[in-house]
Design a protein around this motif. Structure first.
Motif, PDB file in Angstrom:
ATOM      1  N   PHE A  98       0.644  -1.206  -0.353  1.00 47.28           N
ATOM      2  CA  PHE A  98       0.058  -0.191   0.624  1.00 47.28           C
ATOM      3  C   PHE A  98       0.752   1.116  -0.267  1.00 47.28           C
ATOM      4  N   ARG A  99      -0.084   2.440  -0.238  1.00 47.30           N
ATOM      5  CA  ARG A  99       0.777   3.631  -0.071  1.00 47.30           C
ATOM      6  C   ARG A  99       0.514   4.452   0.490  1.00 47.30           C
ATOM      7  N   GLU A 100       1.858   5.313   1.301  1.00 45.26           N
ATOM      8  CA  GLU A 100       1.398   6.415   1.812  1.00 45.26           C
ATOM      9  C   GLU A 100      -0.517   6.979   2.373  1.00 45.26           C
ATOM     10  N   GLY A 101      -0.947   7.418   2.539  1.00 47.36           N
ATOM     11  CA  GLY A 101      -2.076   8.488   2.290  1.00 47.36           C
ATOM     12  C   GLY A 101      -3.266   7.758   2.094  1.00 47.36           C
ATOM     13  N   GLU A 102      -3.310   6.522   1.293  1.00 49.53           N
ATOM     14  CA  GLU A 102      -4.293   5.345   1.758  1.00 49.53           C
ATOM     15  C   GLU A 102      -5.067   4.706   1.977  1.00 49.53           C
ATOM     16  N   ALA A 103      -6.251   4.445   1.918  1.00 45.41           N
ATOM     17  CA  ALA A 103      -7.340   4.479   2.991  1.00 45.41           C
ATOM     18  C   ALA A 103      -6.965   3.195   3.993  1.00 45.41           C
ATOM     19  N   VAL A 104      -7.017   2.607   5.642  1.00 48.20           N
ATOM     20  CA  VAL A 104      -6.777   1.926   5.848  1.00 48.20           C
ATOM     21  C   VAL A 104      -7.803   0.745   5.520  1.00 48.20           C
ATOM     22  N   ASP A 105      -8.547  -0.429   5.304  1.00 48.73           N
ATOM     23  CA  ASP A 105      -8.926  -0.806   5.009  1.00 48.73           C
ATOM     24  C   ASP A 105      -9.302  -2.954   5.526  1.00 48.73           C
ATOM     25  N   MET A 139      -6.508   0.108  12.369  1.00 50.24           N
ATOM     26  CA  MET A 139      -7.917  -0.464  11.337  1.00 50.24           C
ATOM     27  C   MET A 139      -8.979  -0.079  12.186  1.00 50.24           C
ATOM     28  N   PHE A 140      -9.001   0.622  13.676  1.00 51.16           N
ATOM     29  CA  PHE A 140     -10.126   0.468  14.249  1.00 51.16           C
ATOM     30  C   PHE A 140     -10.365   1.943  14.101  1.00 51.16           C
ATOM     31  N   LEU A 141      -9.883   3.318  13.415  1.00 57.26           N
ATOM     32  CA  LEU A 141     -10.483   4.534  13.082  1.00 57.26           C
ATOM     33  C   LEU A 141     -10.981   4.579  11.841  1.00 57.26           C
ATOM     34  N   ASP A 142     -12.063   5.618  12.329  1.00 60.17           N
ATOM     35  CA  ASP A 142     -13.099   6.251  11.050  1.00 60.17           C
ATOM     36  C   ASP A 142     -12.489   7.290  10.368  1.00 60.17           C
ATOM     37  N   GLY A 143     -12.000   6.598   8.505  1.00 61.68           N
ATOM     38  CA  GLY A 143     -11.535   7.097   7.909  1.00 61.68           C
ATOM     39  C   GLY A 143      -9.854   7.256   8.334  1.00 61.68           C
ATOM     40  N   SER A 144      -9.393   6.767   8.796  1.00 57.66           N
ATOM     41  CA  SER A 144      -7.491   6.213   8.925  1.00 57.66           C
ATOM     42  C   SER A 144      -6.726   6.393   7.640  1.00 57.66           C
ATOM     43  N   VAL A 145      -6.060   6.582   7.290  1.00 60.90           N
ATOM     44  CA  VAL A 145      -4.820   6.474   6.497  1.00 60.90           C
ATOM     45  C   VAL A 145      -4.413   6.139   6.889  1.00 60.90           C
ATOM     46  N   TYR A 146      -2.859   4.985   5.911  1.00 56.82           N
ATOM     47  CA  TYR A 146      -1.342   5.204   6.190  1.00 56.82           C
ATOM     48  C   TYR A 146      -0.944   6.377   6.342  1.00 56.82           C
ATOM     49  N   PRO A 147       0.570   6.533   7.237  1.00 50.69           N
ATOM     50  CA  PRO A 147       1.079   7.102   7.028  1.00 50.69           C
ATOM     51  C   PRO A 147       2.579   6.722   6.860  1.00 50.69           C
TER      52      PRO A 147
END
Length: 254
Positions: free
Chosen positions: A73-80, A117-125
């Motif tokens: 995955f890349r920085e800024g992509e959603a954590v799903d 994982m458990f935060l709404d709207g979280s993205v990879y830093p």
């Protein structure tokens, strides 16, 4: 092949106390060839989950094989999803405004990526890049939340969060060490403590990016350590630690 050797390759089947139950649970499932059974086996985050919960997670897991240098995955992509590294090495990294790479950490077999994982709207830093060919298992966030509803799973999450915080504090202390030799000694101790043996498999560039030092500085300090018989360099990307105690003394003395 003896029965003992045969059992050692059967992954989760070697748990004889509930092996038959597990076999019945995964009949008909497309189990992971790397795992030899459940991808969730012996993962701290999911340790102790009931068999039916592990079966449900397996039913919805996705298995991928990624080539060296490809992105998980890349920085800024959603954590799903929870990302399980079944085999291979993956670096977590990001780049500053000048395009310089900073390696957060390097993960290997059986490590997991699940922060946010458990935060709404979280993205990879950070981005995740394969240092080798890698076998990955993915469990979607929604599938995990549906089946994880027991005290054991909650306690495992608390323990892992505490470990992540401890590791982050340890890394901050490492990077605050001004002396290059001491910083490198601390990094080698950090890596070897998390290695199944006394070997560290990392290229010079990766070590330099991990400790925020120039590659030339790292190379020079490693040569000094080798002359002191603290380490042995085996090829261009493998370091064997020979004297942990002295490395630790160099680090904590600064």
């Amino acid at each position: 092949m003896s029965e003992k050797k045969d059992q050692s390759k059967k992954g989760i089947y070697k748990e004889t106390d509930h092996g038959e139950e597990l076999k019945r649970g995964i009949i008909g499932l497309n189990i992971c060839e790397e795992c030899g059974g459940f991808c969730t086996e012996k993962l701290p985050l999911m340790e102790g989950l009931p068999v039916n919960a592990q079966v449900s997670l397996m039913e919805h897991s996705v298995h991928e094989t990624l080539k060296k240098s490809s992105y998980l995955f890349r920085e800024g992509e959603a954590v799903d999803s929870i990302c399980i590294i079944r085999k291979g090495r993956v670096k977590l990294c990001r780049y500053d405004s000048l395009g310089r790479e900073q390696i957060i950490t390097i993960l290997a077999d059986h490590d997991i990526i699940w922060e946010g994982m458990f935060l709404d709207g979280s993205v990879y830093p950070y981005s995740a890049v394969c240092l080798t060919n890698a076998s990955i298992c993915l469990i979607h966030r929604d599938d995990f939340i549906k089946v994880v509803d027991n005290p054991t799973a909650a306690m495992n999450i608390i323990i892992l969060l505490s470990k992540k915080l401890h590791d982050a504090n340890e890394r901050n202390m490492l990077l605050s060490t001004k002396d290059p030799m001491a910083r490198l000694a601390g990094f080698l101790m950090y890596r070897v403590d998390r290695s199944p043996n006394d070997d560290i498999v990392l290229k010079l560039d990766d070590i330099a990016a991990s400790v925020s030092l120039r590659t030339e500085t790292v190379s020079r300090k490693l040569r000094e350590m080798e002359k002191m018989h603290l380490i042995e360099r085996l090829g261009h990307a493998r370091i064997k630690v020979l004297d942990r105690d002295t490395l630790r003394e160099i680090y904590i003395s600064q």
